[in-house]
Design an enzyme around this catalytic site. Structure first.
Site, PDB file in Angstrom:
ATOM      1  CB  ILE A  90      -0.980   0.023   1.193  1.00  0.00           C
ATOM      2  CG1 ILE A  90      -0.240  -0.081   2.528  1.00  0.00           C
ATOM      3  CG2 ILE A  90      -2.010  -1.081   1.064  1.00  0.00           C
ATOM      4  CD1 ILE A  90      -1.161   0.053   3.735  1.00  0.00           C
ATOM      5  N   GLY A  93       8.334   4.135   1.082  1.00  0.00           N
ATOM      6  CA  GLY A  93       8.891   5.387   1.568  1.00  0.00           C
ATOM      7  C   GLY A  93      10.315   5.206   2.022  1.00  0.00           C
ATOM      8  CG  ASP A 204      10.446  13.306   9.188  1.00  0.00           C
ATOM      9  OD1 ASP A 204      10.604  14.484   8.815  1.00  0.00           O
ATOM     10  OD2 ASP A 204      10.410  12.339   8.411  1.00  0.00           O
TER      11      ASP A 204
END
Length: 781
Positions: A90, A93, A204
């Site tokens: 799905i 990254g 982040d």
């Protein structure tokens, strides 16, 4: 919370301390509690616990979200990892690949993150991260993507997470979809509060790491995962600028990382607050506080120099908050909790730009903080029941214990968020749960509606009162001898009737008020006012309902123009109210209300010494009641109305000096009340009414410039009120100002609206006559 087990005196003290502490800025609360709590450690603990509750937007948590059907590639790994049956790829990254799957043991849909081989953890790193993952898992915060498991399989680090359906915030921003920026921001910082106070930093925070579900719920992804680089053998803690750029997906992202991150310095929770400041700017304006199309190197240079430019279209309060979040000095940034409180203040109290900063975390309580369905069905049920009990306890404290004190202070607006959330909570109960809590619901709904009513949300209040009435009718049928239920039923009918009168639906109001009067008579028949039993319902509450309902129905007859009906009732109730107030002094305000209505109704028929006598007595009684409790908000409000009315009477009797004297006193009180609570529409309208009376007095004395000035001020205020609220006494004040400012076209429309409602008071008819006179004069000119 343990306050239900406290001694009565301690419990009363608790409510007083919480209400008073809300009045103070944060930096003064500690000293106040030192003085008031003394050595009572338990009391101090309970007060501070209530003042520092975590905050959520909703009462009811949701289950982990499942993924909808989408066309993604098939998994690149084998179809099963341990007990996880993989479904499809799905996402990919910087950290690795993410698959959807099924936990075949617990039968729940999950997301499986396979960490890239180059980021494989050392033994120490794995131990440290596992500890952090366990802490994250224990948080179970609704705005944090939950960590379920972390293990190694085939020399790969595997992370099992909550599966979420929705879009990233980046996708939402790029599609320029309608986003409630403050609501999204509030959910993000709410999660930061809980994580930061457990020692967890994201490092982040950016739109790519934030999901928004179809229901509008925010989910922060990869909490704590940025620490992988610190745990990896290949990456030192103090990275060079070049290394930082190379590892932007891990150590931070240009444009969102903080100055200390960009310089390779140690990070703290303040790091997340800088990133949140950038996010907030983007949420509110659609752009970062950096030039468009800046390169990574340019963004890093600007960040290291703490350079930014907040778009001018962002409102001042929000802009000020962003500026504080983007403080170059990490220690100068606000904490997550302070930021959350400020966002709550901006959302709920847009007019209060210089008051009540950081003071209302209590008022948006997370009554279901940390509740998730993470185990078997029985465990879910037990936790759900416990959460409901806690929700009802806290809602009870807010709506029942703090409500009367905040009402006395004129601060019911502080409960508006809690009222809305409690209403949402009860609306979401299933029928079986709802049936079990009917008695609690009914009382809570009445309190909720009174908060909405106080804030000028008439339709919302009316709808809520009707829900309470429906429940109470059922309870009364099954428990006809329960006087507590009967009292609440009478109160619901009375409040519905009062609101219907306010919006001009007199024919619908009268049946409701007649029922309330009959309930009041039944409750007081065997309870004379001198019998001051405190058994529920108390003598005061019984007589209060009887007198208040009678006052309200006479007001309805008066507004409708049926003065004979009003006077007939008043002749009967006046001696009863006088006797009751003599025997039970707490009923003095009710007697003052009755005399006010007598004065007002007689005034509709004639203006003579008999009317003046009644109205003078009215003002004296309200002043006497006020002297008993000079800081009581409602008593100040009543006395201001009485003085304003008396001023209008003196004006009609051609006694301008006394009229000015009384209107100046009335204005002083109404302005004081407006300062106490600028968002209270009722007191704002009272002040406008007093301003209109003074403006008319000045006009009639030839002081036209001073009259115009005060009417202009009144008009600007009333326009803001009537934009969303067409209560008749609001619109009446609008018509008054429009006529005396010669806004005759607008005044005609307002007058037509008032005529359509069938209201026939003397003052309104006089305004119609004045409007006709001015229109004829304009036509002749």
């Amino acid at each position: 919370m343990h306050y239900k087990s406290m001694r009565p005196d301690q419990y009363k003290k608790l409510t007083e301390l919480v209400a008073n502490a809300l009045e103070l800025p944060n930096h003064r609360r500690s000293a106040y509690l030192d003085k008031e709590c003394g050595d009572d450690v338990e009391l101090r603990y309970e007060v501070e616990a209530l003042l520092n509750q975590s905050i959520h937007a909703d009462f009811l948590e949701q289950n982990a979200l499942s993924l909808g059907s989408t066309d993604f590639p098939k998994p690149q790994l084998k179809s099963r990892i341990g007990k996880i049956q993989l479904d499809q790829l799905i996402a990919t990254g910087g950290m690795g690949e993410v698959y959807s799957g099924l936990d075949t043991v617990l039968k729940r849909r999950v997301a499986v993150k396979v960490i890239k081989a180059g980021l494989h953890l050392s033994s120490k790193g794995k131990s440290d991260f596992l500890n952090e993952a366990q802490i994250l898992s224990s948080l179970q915060h609704p705005n944090i993507c939950q960590v379920f498991e972390f293990f190694e399989n085939d020399n790969k680090d595997i992370l099992v997470l909550e599966l979420i359906e929705g879009q990233t915030l980046r996708q939402r921003l790029e599609e320029q979809r309608n986003i409630d920026g403050l609501n999204v921001a509030k959910q993000i910082v709410d999660a930061l509060v809980v994580a930061h106070e457990r020692g967890i930093i994201h490092r982040d925070l950016k739109p790519e790491n934030i999901m928004i579900t179809d229901e509008g719920q925010v989910k922060i992804l990869d909490f704590g995962l940025a620490r992988f680089t610190e745990f990896s053998d290949s990456n030192p803690v103090h990275a060079t600028r070049q290394q930082t750029v190379q590892h932007t997906q891990i150590a931070g992202t240009p444009g969102y990382m903080s100055p200390e991150q960009s310089l390779g310095q140690q990070t703290t929770t303040a790091t997340d607050l800088w990133s949140f400041g950038i996010l907030l700017c983007e949420l509110l304006s659609g752009s970062q506080p950096h030039p468009k199309n800046s390169s990574a190197d340019e963004l890093l240079a600007r960040t290291q120099a703490a350079q930014f430019k907040i778009p001018k279209r962002i409102p001042s309060a929000e802009s000020k908050l962003i500026q504080s979040l983007l403080n170059a000095n990490a220690e100068g940034r606000p904490s997550a909790r302070s930021t959350l409180a400020e966002i709550t203040r901006i959302q709920n109290f847009p007019k209060r730009r210089n008051r009540w900063i950081l003071g209302f975390s209590l008022l948006t309580l997370a009554l279901f903080s940390g509740w998730k369905y993470t185990t078997d069905l029985q465990h879910q049920t037990n936790k759900a029941n416990a959460a409901r009990i806690e929700a009802e306890k806290l809602a009870s404290f807010m709506l029942h214990d703090l409500h009367p004190q905040l009402r006395a202070l004129g601060k019911l607006g502080l409960l508006e968020s809690t009222a809305s959330e409690t209403l949402s909570y009860y609306n979401n109960l299933d029928p079986e749960q709802s049936q079990k809590t009917h008695d609690k619901q009914a009382l809570a709904l009445i309190k909720i509606a009174s908060v909405f009513d106080d804030q000028g949300h008439t339709e919302k209040a009316l709808e809520t009162y009707k829900k309470a009435r429906q429940i109470l009718i059922q309870l009364n049928k099954s428990n006809p001898d329960d006087h507590v239920v009967l009292l609440r039923l009478g109160q619901a009918h009375m409040n519905i009737g009062e609101l219907l009168t306010i919006i001009g639906d007199f024919d619908a109001a009268l049946p409701e008020l007649k029922i309330a009067i009959e309930v009041g008579k039944k409750l007081t028949t065997d309870t004379p006012p001198e019998n001051t039993s405190e058994n529920e319902p108390s003598t005061h509450d019984r007589w209060w309902l009887h007198l208040r309902a009678t006052y309200m129905i006479t007001d309805t007859y008066r507004r409708k123009g049926e003065l004979d009906s009003a006077l007939s009732l008043l002749s009967k109730i006046t001696p009863v109210a006088k006797d009751a107030a003599a025997k039970l002094p707490s009923l003095l305000p009710n007697y003052a209300d009755i005399i006010y209505m007598k004065c007002n109704t007689l005034y509709q028929l004639k203006i003579d010494q008999q009317v003046l006598k009644a109205c003078t007595e009215m003002a004296q009684l309200s002043e006497q009641a006020l002297q008993q409790a000079p800081d009581e908000f409602r008593l100040n409000f009543n006395h201001s109305i009485d003085l304003g009315f008396l001023a209008g009477l003196y004006r009609n009797m051609n006694q301008p000096e006394k009229a000015i004297e009384n209107i100046n006193k009335a204005l002083a009180i109404s302005r004081k009340l407006n300062q106490w609570d600028p968002d209270n529409q009722s007191t704002e309208n009272d002040m406008i009414s007093n301003m209109n009376i003074k403006g008319q007095l000045l006009f009639e004395q030839g002081e036209v410039a001073a009259s115009n000035e005060i009417f202009n001020d009144a008009y600007q205020r009333i326009i803001r009120l009537t934009e969303k609220n067409e209560e008749l006494h609001f619109v009446h004040n609008k018509l008054h100002a429009e006529i005396y400012l010669n806004k005759l076209q607008a005044a005609q429309k307002t007058a037509d609206f008032m005529r359509s409602k069938g209201m026939k008071t003397r003052d309104l008819l006089e305004l119609f006559e004045e409007l006709d006179r001015r229109q004829k004069q304009q036509n002749n000119d």
